[in-house]
Design a protein around this motif. Structure first.
Motif, PDB file in Angstrom:
ATOM      1  N   SER A  42      44.757  51.437  52.764  1.00 59.23           N
ATOM      2  CA  SER A  42      44.444  51.820  54.138  1.00 59.23           C
ATOM      3  C   SER A  42      42.977  51.560  54.477  1.00 59.23           C
ATOM      4  CB  SER A  42      44.782  53.296  54.342  1.00 59.23           C
ATOM      5  OG  SER A  42      44.282  53.770  55.572  1.00 59.23           O
TER       6      SER A  42
ATOM      7  N   HIS B  51      46.328  50.110  64.649  1.00 56.39           N
ATOM      8  CA  HIS B  51      46.978  49.697  63.414  1.00 56.39           C
ATOM      9  C   HIS B  51      46.756  48.209  63.228  1.00 56.39           C
ATOM     10  CE1 HIS B  51      50.311  53.049  63.781  1.00 56.39           C
ATOM     11  NE2 HIS B  51      49.074  53.548  63.635  1.00 56.39           N
TER      12      HIS B  51
ATOM     13  N   TRP C  58      45.605  55.480  59.179  1.00 56.56           N
ATOM     14  CA  TRP C  58      44.864  54.845  60.288  1.00 56.56           C
ATOM     15  C   TRP C  58      44.833  55.756  61.512  1.00 56.56           C
ATOM     16  CZ3 TRP C  58      47.995  49.753  59.433  1.00 56.56           C
ATOM     17  CH2 TRP C  58      47.431  49.044  58.350  1.00 56.56           C
TER      18      TRP C  58
ATOM     19  N   THR D 160      49.748  53.621  57.823  1.00 56.46           N
ATOM     20  CA  THR D 160      49.682  53.784  59.277  1.00 56.46           C
ATOM     21  C   THR D 160      49.345  55.221  59.657  1.00 56.46           C
ATOM     22  OG1 THR D 160      52.081  54.066  59.374  1.00 56.46           O
ATOM     23  CG2 THR D 160      51.227  51.871  59.773  1.00 56.46           C
TER      24      THR D 160
ATOM     25  N   THR E 122      51.046  44.989  60.315  1.00 55.67           N
ATOM     26  CA  THR E 122      51.715  45.124  59.024  1.00 55.67           C
ATOM     27  C   THR E 122      52.813  44.081  58.923  1.00 55.67           C
ATOM     28  OG1 THR E 122      53.207  46.812  59.929  1.00 55.67           O
ATOM     29  CG2 THR E 122      51.204  47.578  58.808  1.00 55.67           C
TER      30      THR E 122
END
Length: 364
Positions: free
Chosen positions: A106, A210, A162, A159, A213
């Motif tokens: 992260s 974010h 974040w 996530t 991903t």
């Protein structure tokens, strides 16, 4: 003219996707271990307004023995190093999830997002081999099913981390000496099968909210990722993969060998395969730039994918032809944008800025 513009990403791995590429590439072998090598290709992709570049990574050496390139730089660190020297191209490193704590993933990817001013992504993959597990000695290699399930859990955790800082958590009030609003930092208190993570992150919320991903489409747990890259090797399988992930941008992998004539492309393919026989994952294309520019929109229309993840056989040769001839032909057909229309990778891919799961809506 076609009705939809494609999304295009390109792999800038080593001397090219073919294991014999280093034997015919103009790139010096020693250059493969410098950030400048990857910066050159990222800037070429950026000049063509491609959505993003990827850089592969693994906790294992490349297979194939002494006849192939062995050894690699850390993908995330390399793209972080070149980020300030680029301005628009998305940067998507492969990050292995099996032996890496999600807290570290992260913060590292968030840092790439800051270094690139909002152009970071992460391609999450498991590390399935005993050799990789032996580097750490903490546990055996997971089963394929457990490795994929753990990757899905990592994506969930990162996530949440974040989001653990709200966008306006930093107040920097010099008069009062108050740097952050502690009420806008949140514990994630995640309890899963593989991880227990309290949070909050030590890194403020990334510029994109974010970072993008991404996973490969053969993962059974790919649901929830922003970007899915399918390595199916025929159009029916690509079509099935695109249908599996209606909420994501699905791109099909295409390995490319290009030349100005069909025979020239076939000759290049034969030369490479004579050195090292190789069957790449995903779709394969051997032909001219004009033929590739005609095939990509047709394949997208037939399968429903949003675009393609292109893997040049040899760098710089196939990337030069991709940027210099394929992209202009796609633009002429209305299949690719003339220039970037946004600043961030999420904007390039048509993804909205991620909503913070912990932020309180005013008046709610």
């Amino acid at each position: 003219m076609v009705s939809a513009e494609l999304h295009l990403g390109v792999a800038i791995d080593g001397a090219g996707f073919h294991p014999a590429a280093w034997r015919v590439s103009a790139a010096e072998p020693a250059a493969l271990f410098t950030s400048g090598h990857y910066l050159r290709y990222a800037k070429l992709a950026e000049a063509a307004s491609l959505d993003f570049v990827t850089l592969d990574d693994s906790l294992a050496l490349q297979s194939g023995g002494e006849g192939v390139v062995r050894g690699r730089l850390d993908a995330l660190l390399t793209l972080s190093a070149i980020a300030p020297a680029t301005s628009r191209i998305g940067l998507v490193p492969t990050v292995t999830t099996t032996h890496t704590e999600p807290f570290h993933v992260s913060t590292s990817v968030a840092t790439l997002d800051y270094a690139s001013r909002g152009r970071a992504g992460v391609l999450a993959v498991p590390s399935p081999t005993d050799a990789e597990a032996a580097h750490f000695g903490r546990r055996p290699a997971p089963s394929p099913q457990d490795g994929e399930a753990e990757t899905a859990e990592v994506l969930d955790v990162i996530t949440r981390l974040w989001d653990s800082w709200e966008d306006d958590a930093i107040v920097r009030d010099a008069a009062t000496g108050r740097f952050i609003d502690r009420e806008k930092l949140h514990y994630v208190d995640f309890e899963g099968r593989f991880f227990s993570v309290k949070g909050p992150s030590i890194t403020p919320r990334p510029p994109q909210g974010h970072p993008v991903t991404a996973v490969y489409g053969d993962s059974p747990h790919a649901v929830g990722a922003d970007l899915v890259i399918t390595r199916a090797d025929h159009l029916d399988a690509v079509r099935a993969a695109a249908a599996r992930f209606p909420g994501a941008k699905v791109l099909a992998t295409v390995s490319i060998v290009l030349a100005e004539t069909e025979q020239g492309a076939r000759d290049r393919q034969h030369e490479l395969d004579a050195l090292v026989p190789f069957e790449p994952a995903g779709l394969s294309f051997v032909g001219t730039p004009a033929q590739l520019a005609a095939d990509l929109p047709r394949w997208a229309a037939e399968t429903g994918v949003a675009g393609f993840h292109l893997r040049p056989a040899v760098l710089p040769d196939d990337l030069d032809l991709l940027a210099g001839e394929v992209v202009p032909a796609l633009r002429a057909a209305g299949a690719f944008r003339d220039a970037y229309r946004g600043e961030t990778l999420r904007e390039h891919l048509g993804l909205g800025r991620a909503v913070n799961a912990y932020a309180v809506t005013p008046g709610a």
